[in-house]
Design a protein around this motif. Structure first.
Motif, short mmCIF file in Angstrom:
data_model
loop_
_atom_site.label_atom_id
_atom_site.label_comp_id
_atom_site.label_asym_id
_atom_site.label_seq_id
_atom_site.Cartn_x
_atom_site.Cartn_y
_atom_site.Cartn_z
N SER A 70 14.87 5.41 -6.62
CA SER A 70 13.44 4.82 -6.52
C SER A 70 12.35 5.24 -5.04
CB SER A 70 13.01 4.47 -7.61
OG SER A 70 13.68 2.74 -6.57
N GLN A 71 11.48 5.35 -5.63
CA GLN A 71 11.22 6.15 -3.88
C GLN A 71 9.65 4.27 -3.98
OE1 GLN A 71 11.15 7.96 -2.14
NE2 GLN A 71 11.50 10.01 -2.51
N ARG A 72 9.88 3.87 -2.58
CA ARG A 72 9.54 2.80 -2.54
C ARG A 72 8.41 2.53 -1.63
NH1 ARG A 72 13.24 -2.44 -3.51
NH2 ARG A 72 13.92 -1.73 -5.25
N VAL A 73 7.29 1.77 -1.55
CA VAL A 73 6.35 2.03 -0.45
C VAL A 73 6.60 -0.15 -0.34
CG1 VAL A 73 5.21 3.80 -0.25
CG2 VAL A 73 4.34 2.01 -1.51
N LEU A 74 6.07 -0.15 0.91
CA LEU A 74 4.83 -1.36 1.23
C LEU A 74 3.49 -1.61 1.15
CD1 LEU A 74 6.89 -4.44 1.58
CD2 LEU A 74 6.02 -4.20 4.15
N VAL A 75 2.92 -2.72 0.70
CA VAL A 75 1.46 -2.86 0.18
C VAL A 75 1.15 -4.12 0.53
CG1 VAL A 75 -0.85 -2.85 -0.96
CG2 VAL A 75 1.22 -1.15 -1.43
N ARG A 76 0.52 -3.35 2.08
CA ARG A 76 -0.14 -5.38 2.54
C ARG A 76 -1.43 -5.39 2.83
NH1 ARG A 76 2.98 -8.17 6.47
NH2 ARG A 76 4.09 -6.07 6.21
N MET A 77 -1.53 -6.49 2.65
CA MET A 77 -3.77 -6.71 1.48
C MET A 77 -4.01 -7.98 2.83
SD MET A 77 -4.37 -6.08 -2.16
CE MET A 77 -5.70 -6.85 -2.43
N TYR A 78 -4.58 -7.68 3.31
CA TYR A 78 -4.75 -8.80 4.49
C TYR A 78 -5.62 -10.26 3.77
CZ TYR A 78 -4.44 -4.64 7.26
OH TYR A 78 -4.18 -3.46 8.15
N GLY A 79 -5.29 -11.37 4.24
CA GLY A 79 -5.70 -12.43 3.71
C GLY A 79 -7.27 -13.15 4.41
N GLU A 80 -7.33 -13.38 3.56
CA GLU A 80 -8.72 -13.99 3.81
C GLU A 80 -9.24 -15.00 5.16
OE1 GLU A 80 -10.43 -16.36 0.56
OE2 GLU A 80 -10.00 -14.63 -1.20
N ARG A 139 6.29 3.65 9.58
CA ARG A 139 5.52 4.85 9.91
C ARG A 139 4.65 4.09 8.89
NH1 ARG A 139 6.34 9.69 6.84
NH2 ARG A 139 8.46 8.83 5.48
N LEU A 140 2.92 4.28 9.81
CA LEU A 140 1.95 4.21 8.72
C LEU A 140 1.56 5.19 7.52
CD1 LEU A 140 -0.78 1.98 8.71
CD2 LEU A 140 -1.96 3.51 9.96
N LEU A 141 1.35 4.74 6.82
CA LEU A 141 1.19 5.91 4.96
C LEU A 141 -0.04 5.89 4.77
CD1 LEU A 141 4.77 5.02 3.22
CD2 LEU A 141 4.24 6.82 4.93
N GLY A 142 -0.83 4.87 4.92
CA GLY A 142 -2.53 5.07 4.48
C GLY A 142 -3.22 3.64 4.92
N ARG A 143 -4.58 3.90 5.03
CA ARG A 143 -5.08 2.66 5.05
C ARG A 143 -6.29 2.68 4.24
NH1 ARG A 143 -7.53 2.04 11.19
NH2 ARG A 143 -8.18 -0.10 9.53
N PHE A 144 -6.69 1.43 3.26
CA PHE A 144 -7.89 1.34 2.58
C PHE A 144 -8.49 -0.43 3.01
CE2 PHE A 144 -3.80 -0.48 0.88
CZ PHE A 144 -4.24 -2.13 0.94
N ALA A 145 -10.02 -0.45 2.41
CA ALA A 145 -10.44 -1.02 3.00
C ALA A 145 -9.93 -2.53 2.95
CB ALA A 145 -11.59 -2.01 1.86
N ASN A 146 -9.10 -2.74 2.40
CA ASN A 146 -8.28 -4.31 3.27
C ASN A 146 -6.88 -4.74 3.21
OD1 ASN A 146 -9.17 -6.93 3.74
ND2 ASN A 146 -8.56 -7.35 1.26
N PRO A 169 -6.27 -2.14 -4.99
CA PRO A 169 -8.20 -2.31 -5.57
C PRO A 169 -8.21 -0.27 -5.50
CG PRO A 169 -7.13 -2.82 -2.80
CD PRO A 169 -6.58 -3.34 -4.24
N LYS A 170 -9.13 0.31 -6.45
CA LYS A 170 -8.86 1.74 -6.13
C LYS A 170 -8.27 2.06 -5.00
CE LYS A 170 -12.42 4.72 -7.98
NZ LYS A 170 -13.98 5.32 -8.66
N ASP A 171 -9.24 2.23 -4.24
CA ASP A 171 -8.55 2.90 -2.91
C ASP A 171 -7.43 2.54 -2.58
OD1 ASP A 171 -9.54 0.16 -2.43
OD2 ASP A 171 -10.13 0.66 -0.18
N ALA A 172 -6.70 1.65 -2.76
CA ALA A 172 -5.21 1.53 -2.72
C ALA A 172 -4.67 2.53 -3.67
CB ALA A 172 -4.58 0.24 -2.23
#
Length: 388
Positions: free
Chosen positions: A75-85, A111-118, A26-29
């Motif tokens: 390379s720089q890496r992060v983990l993105v977690r999108m919540y399941g329906e 560490r928590l690096l950021g939050r988005f809507a989902n 999503p855009k905010d992510a």
């Protein structure tokens, strides 16, 4: 936070679909990720990110995001977690984030690096998640025991009381609402509230030690650094205060699972740990409690499976998984809850019924030393006192 050639994730790259999934976010992510990329001076282009699906998650969708860096640098890496329906049924996301931040600040998690809507963006830990076979390694079990002791002693904000029973009742309401009449009958959902009340009455006493529990101690939620052998527990969606015996019971039940096979929903209870009699009365008492709490654990994940079958689109046979958890509950209940029964011989009959080709008695003898080490090293000694 940089890349490491030794890093291996049980949430493995989806090699069948190696397409860059950047358009899927999503855009905010994306805005959060671009902002992070700009903070790292060695990132060549913050907008040129590669998004790779990680396989193995059963509640959320998880992605590895990386950026190209200057020549010769990792390379720089992060983990993105999108919540399941529909997963909001299981837990309060705001409470989870509060726990995540507290645990991180205490030095026990990413560490928590950021939050988005989902969803959220997390630090990518320079370690690997355990494999199913690791849980049967005595040396790793000893490390897990020490880490669990530290986790249970976290002084988290909020009331320090068992949350388990309220959660089970709330989930039962949701399971009944979602289940078909056939499923209600199959899983005895119409009488399950009585089973929960019986367990609460029998297992709630002043001797139960309450601690901050992870409540989902499967192998994929435990990470190990190959060089230092330090462990990190991740994913705190189900974490809350509970009897520590329940948390250990959950971990032992997870030894029957391997979520990275062609049939990830199938449980093999021949891998459930056995134990030998201990001379330590505290260990014996805790073992008795742990075995009884496996019953509550079966109801917990059985209800989770029923609800997930109706709200989650992830490719996993939740209904069959729930069936196995409830089956083991009914097979073991009578022996475990009888006042004169021994919980040590218990009902390996449940395991035998589910996996008739196994020989539980031999398995128990083989794994006895491992359990004794688990308890003697970790549960009753602090990290400072344990032999390293």
């Amino acid at each position: 936070m940089g890349d490491s050639t030794s890093q291996k994730q049980v949430l493995v790259d989806d090699v069948k679909s190696p397409i860059n999934k950047v358009a899927y976010l999503p855009k905010d992510a994306k805005e959060i990720l671009i902002s992070l990329g700009k903070k790292w001076k060695n990132v060549l282009d913050p907008k040129a990110m590669e998004v790779i699906t990680l396989k193995g998650a059963m509640t959320n969708e998880v992605f590895k995001v990386k950026w190209k860096t200057a020549i010769g640098e990792t390379s720089q890496r992060v983990l993105v977690r999108m919540y399941g329906e529909g997963t909001g049924i299981f837990f309060n996301r705001d409470d989870e984030i509060k726990a995540f931040e507290f645990i991180s600040k205490s030095g026990h998690g990413p560490r928590l690096l950021g939050r988005f809507a989902n969803g959220r963006v997390e630090e990518f830990i320079n370690a690997r998640t355990l494999f199913a076979s690791d849980l049967r390694d005595p040396s790793i079990s000893a490390l897990i025991a020490v880490k669990l002791r530290e986790f249970h002693d976290l002084n988290m904000p909020g009331p320090k009381k068992a949350h388990l029973w309220d959660v089970l009742r709330n989930w039962l309401v949701e399971a009944r609402r979602l289940a078909s009449p056939e499923e209600v009958e199959m899983f005895h959902l119409d009488t399950m509230d009585k089973e929960i009340s019986i367990l609460e009455e029998r297992l709630s006493n002043s001797h139960q030690k309450i601690g901050f529990c992870h409540n989902d101690l499967q192998y994929g939620n435990i990470m190990i650094h190959e060089d230092t052998k330090s462990l990190t527990l991740i994913d705190y969606e189900y974490a809350s205060y509970n009897p520590i015996a329940y948390d250990i019971a959950n971990h032992f039940c997870e030894m029957a699972a391997n979520y990275h096979t062609e049939t990830p929903h199938i449980l093999d209870y021949s891998n459930y740990p056995g134990e030998e009699q201990s001379d330590d009365s505290k260990v014996e008492e805790l073992l008795d409690n742990i075995e009884k709490f496996t019953l509550a654990n079966h109801i917990f994940w059985g209800l989770w499976g029923i609800i997930s079958e109706h709200v989650n689109n992830i490719d996993f046979d939740y209904k069959e998984y729930a069936k196995q958890r409830f089956q083991d509950y009914w097979l073991r209940k009578e022996n475990l809850m009888s006042s004169n029964g021994s919980s040590h011989d218990l009902a390996l009959e449940g395991e035998e019924a589910l996996t008739p080709s196994t020989t539980p008695t031999k398995k128990s003898k083989r794994q006895g030393a491992k359990l004794k080490k688990f308890f003697s090293v970790g549960l009753f000694k602090s990290k400072r006192d344990s032999p390293r």
